[in-house]
Structure formats: C-alpha cells, structure tokens
Design a protein around this motif. Structure first.
Motif, mmCIF file in Angstrom:
data_model
loop_
_atom_site.group_PDB
_atom_site.id
_atom_site.type_symbol
_atom_site.label_atom_id
_atom_site.label_comp_id
_atom_site.label_asym_id
_atom_site.label_seq_id
_atom_site.Cartn_x
_atom_site.Cartn_y
_atom_site.Cartn_z
ATOM 1 N N ASN A 26 -61.904 -41.947 32.196
ATOM 2 C CA ASN A 26 -62.378 -43.028 32.885
ATOM 3 C C ASN A 26 -62.049 -42.632 34.371
ATOM 4 O OD1 ASN A 26 -63.342 -44.523 30.741
ATOM 5 N ND2 ASN A 26 -61.629 -45.839 30.603
ATOM 6 N N HIS A 27 -60.831 -42.271 34.453
ATOM 7 C CA HIS A 27 -60.455 -41.944 35.890
ATOM 8 C C HIS A 27 -61.293 -40.797 36.519
ATOM 9 C CE1 HIS A 27 -57.889 -41.858 39.440
ATOM 10 N NE2 HIS A 27 -57.303 -40.715 39.127
ATOM 11 N N VAL A 28 -61.732 -39.776 35.715
ATOM 12 C CA VAL A 28 -62.536 -38.597 36.166
ATOM 13 C C VAL A 28 -63.835 -39.140 36.573
ATOM 14 C CG1 VAL A 28 -63.810 -36.591 35.272
ATOM 15 C CG2 VAL A 28 -61.266 -36.857 34.773
ATOM 16 N N TYR A 29 -64.603 -40.028 35.630
ATOM 17 C CA TYR A 29 -65.813 -40.647 35.863
ATOM 18 C C TYR A 29 -65.609 -41.257 37.009
ATOM 19 C CZ TYR A 29 -69.922 -43.391 34.982
ATOM 20 O OH TYR A 29 -70.962 -44.294 35.416
ATOM 21 N N GLY A 30 -64.881 -42.166 37.268
ATOM 22 C CA GLY A 30 -64.981 -42.859 38.330
ATOM 23 C C GLY A 30 -64.922 -42.342 39.751
ATOM 24 N N LEU A 31 -64.073 -40.948 39.728
ATOM 25 C CA LEU A 31 -64.130 -40.484 41.001
ATOM 26 C C LEU A 31 -65.186 -39.645 41.340
ATOM 27 C CD1 LEU A 31 -60.374 -39.068 40.846
ATOM 28 C CD2 LEU A 31 -61.313 -40.466 42.645
ATOM 29 N N GLY A 38 -71.128 -42.920 45.794
ATOM 30 C CA GLY A 38 -70.399 -43.873 46.820
ATOM 31 C C GLY A 38 -70.085 -45.189 46.187
ATOM 32 N N ASP A 39 -69.771 -46.137 46.802
ATOM 33 C CA ASP A 39 -69.476 -47.504 46.155
ATOM 34 C C ASP A 39 -70.456 -47.872 45.146
ATOM 35 O OD1 ASP A 39 -67.056 -47.640 47.674
ATOM 36 O OD2 ASP A 39 -68.146 -49.063 48.976
ATOM 37 N N VAL A 40 -70.101 -48.608 44.048
ATOM 38 C CA VAL A 40 -70.956 -48.829 42.844
ATOM 39 C C VAL A 40 -71.929 -49.796 43.611
ATOM 40 C CG1 VAL A 40 -69.559 -50.633 42.073
ATOM 41 C CG2 VAL A 40 -70.995 -49.870 40.617
ATOM 42 N N ALA A 51 -70.038 -50.017 26.811
ATOM 43 C CA ALA A 51 -69.678 -48.576 27.535
ATOM 44 C C ALA A 51 -69.805 -48.814 28.894
ATOM 45 C CB ALA A 51 -70.541 -47.555 26.824
ATOM 46 N N GLY A 52 -70.861 -49.373 29.231
ATOM 47 C CA GLY A 52 -71.448 -49.601 30.745
ATOM 48 C C GLY A 52 -70.422 -50.557 31.408
ATOM 49 N N ARG A 53 -69.848 -51.207 30.720
ATOM 50 C CA ARG A 53 -68.642 -52.278 31.480
ATOM 51 C C ARG A 53 -67.626 -51.278 31.679
ATOM 52 N NH1 ARG A 53 -69.088 -57.917 31.250
ATOM 53 N NH2 ARG A 53 -67.000 -58.280 30.904
ATOM 54 N N TRP A 59 -65.201 -47.112 38.072
ATOM 55 C CA TRP A 59 -65.915 -46.810 38.960
ATOM 56 C C TRP A 59 -65.560 -47.833 40.363
ATOM 57 C CZ3 TRP A 59 -72.084 -46.386 39.513
ATOM 58 C CH2 TRP A 59 -72.083 -45.725 40.819
ATOM 59 N N ILE A 60 -65.712 -49.128 39.917
ATOM 60 C CA ILE A 60 -65.274 -50.082 41.012
ATOM 61 C C ILE A 60 -63.856 -50.062 41.580
ATOM 62 C CG2 ILE A 60 -64.543 -51.987 39.164
ATOM 63 C CD1 ILE A 60 -67.044 -52.331 42.132
ATOM 64 N N VAL A 61 -62.870 -49.476 40.884
ATOM 65 C CA VAL A 61 -61.561 -49.397 41.427
ATOM 66 C C VAL A 61 -61.447 -48.481 42.360
ATOM 67 C CG1 VAL A 61 -60.451 -50.416 39.277
ATOM 68 C CG2 VAL A 61 -60.625 -47.908 39.749
ATOM 69 N N LYS A 62 -62.525 -47.649 42.598
ATOM 70 C CA LYS A 62 -62.555 -46.490 43.691
ATOM 71 C C LYS A 62 -63.302 -46.774 44.719
ATOM 72 C CE LYS A 62 -60.920 -43.663 40.376
ATOM 73 N NZ LYS A 62 -59.504 -43.972 40.137
ATOM 74 N N LYS A 63 -63.896 -48.272 44.705
ATOM 75 C CA LYS A 63 -64.635 -48.741 45.879
ATOM 76 C C LYS A 63 -63.818 -48.758 47.136
ATOM 77 C CE LYS A 63 -66.764 -53.128 47.540
ATOM 78 N NZ LYS A 63 -67.212 -54.229 47.123
ATOM 79 N N GLY A 64 -64.611 -48.189 48.198
ATOM 80 C CA GLY A 64 -63.727 -48.004 49.646
ATOM 81 C C GLY A 64 -63.402 -46.738 49.750
#
Length: 91
Positions: A26-31, A38-40, A51-53, A59-64
């Motif tokens: 999940n961390h790899v995916y988000g980054l 960029g931001d979701v 799965a989408g959630r 991804w959202i935790v990487k926002k900004g």
C-alpha cells in the motif's frame, strides 16, 4: 534522483524475491500514484469497492507531497525493500 532511477525502482519492485506485506505494498502504491499523478483527484470510492478504498486510502495520506518528494521516497522505499527481500535473478 532521475526519471531513470524511478523507472528502475518501478521495475525492481516487481521482481523482489518475496512479496512485501500488504502495508508495504500500500505504501509503494501510494507513493507511485503521488509520483505519477499528484494529489488524488477524486472522492473516496463507495463502501462496496473495498480494493478501491484501500488504494485510495494509501494514496490520500501522501496528499501534499510534491511529485519530486514522492519520487525520491518511492526510490528510497524500493531500496529498503530490496535490502529486506532481495531481487530475483532475471535472465
């Protein structure tokens, strides 16, 4: 850090000897998404799209983060995973 380094990391994460745990994936995916998109750009998927959630949450935790920051964090994470799990030999 270069685009070539990022692309190399993208390829290498696919050939780890051991599949990382779900939280690492999940961390790899988000980054990856923050680096490439960029931001979701959309709202959290509905309750029946589990799965989408999960992906959206990662991804959202990487926002900004800037794309450059996310790219470097992605490369660094893949390096850690390579040390932890090793790479399969590619012929």
């Amino acid at each position: 850090m270069s685009q070539a380094d990022f692309e190399k990391a993208v390829d290498e994460v696919k050939i780890l000897k051991v599949r990382p745990c779900r939280s690492e994936l999940n961390h790899v995916y988000g980054l990856y998404k923050q680096s490439t998109v960029g931001d979701v750009p959309f709202e959290r998927p509905g309750i029946f799209d589990f799965a989408g959630r999960v992906k959206w949450d990662a991804w959202i935790v990487k926002k900004g983060m800037t794309k450059e920051e996310a790219t470097q964090a992605y490369i660094d994470l893949v390096e850690e995973l390579k040390e932890k799990y090793g790479l399969d030999e590619v012929e």
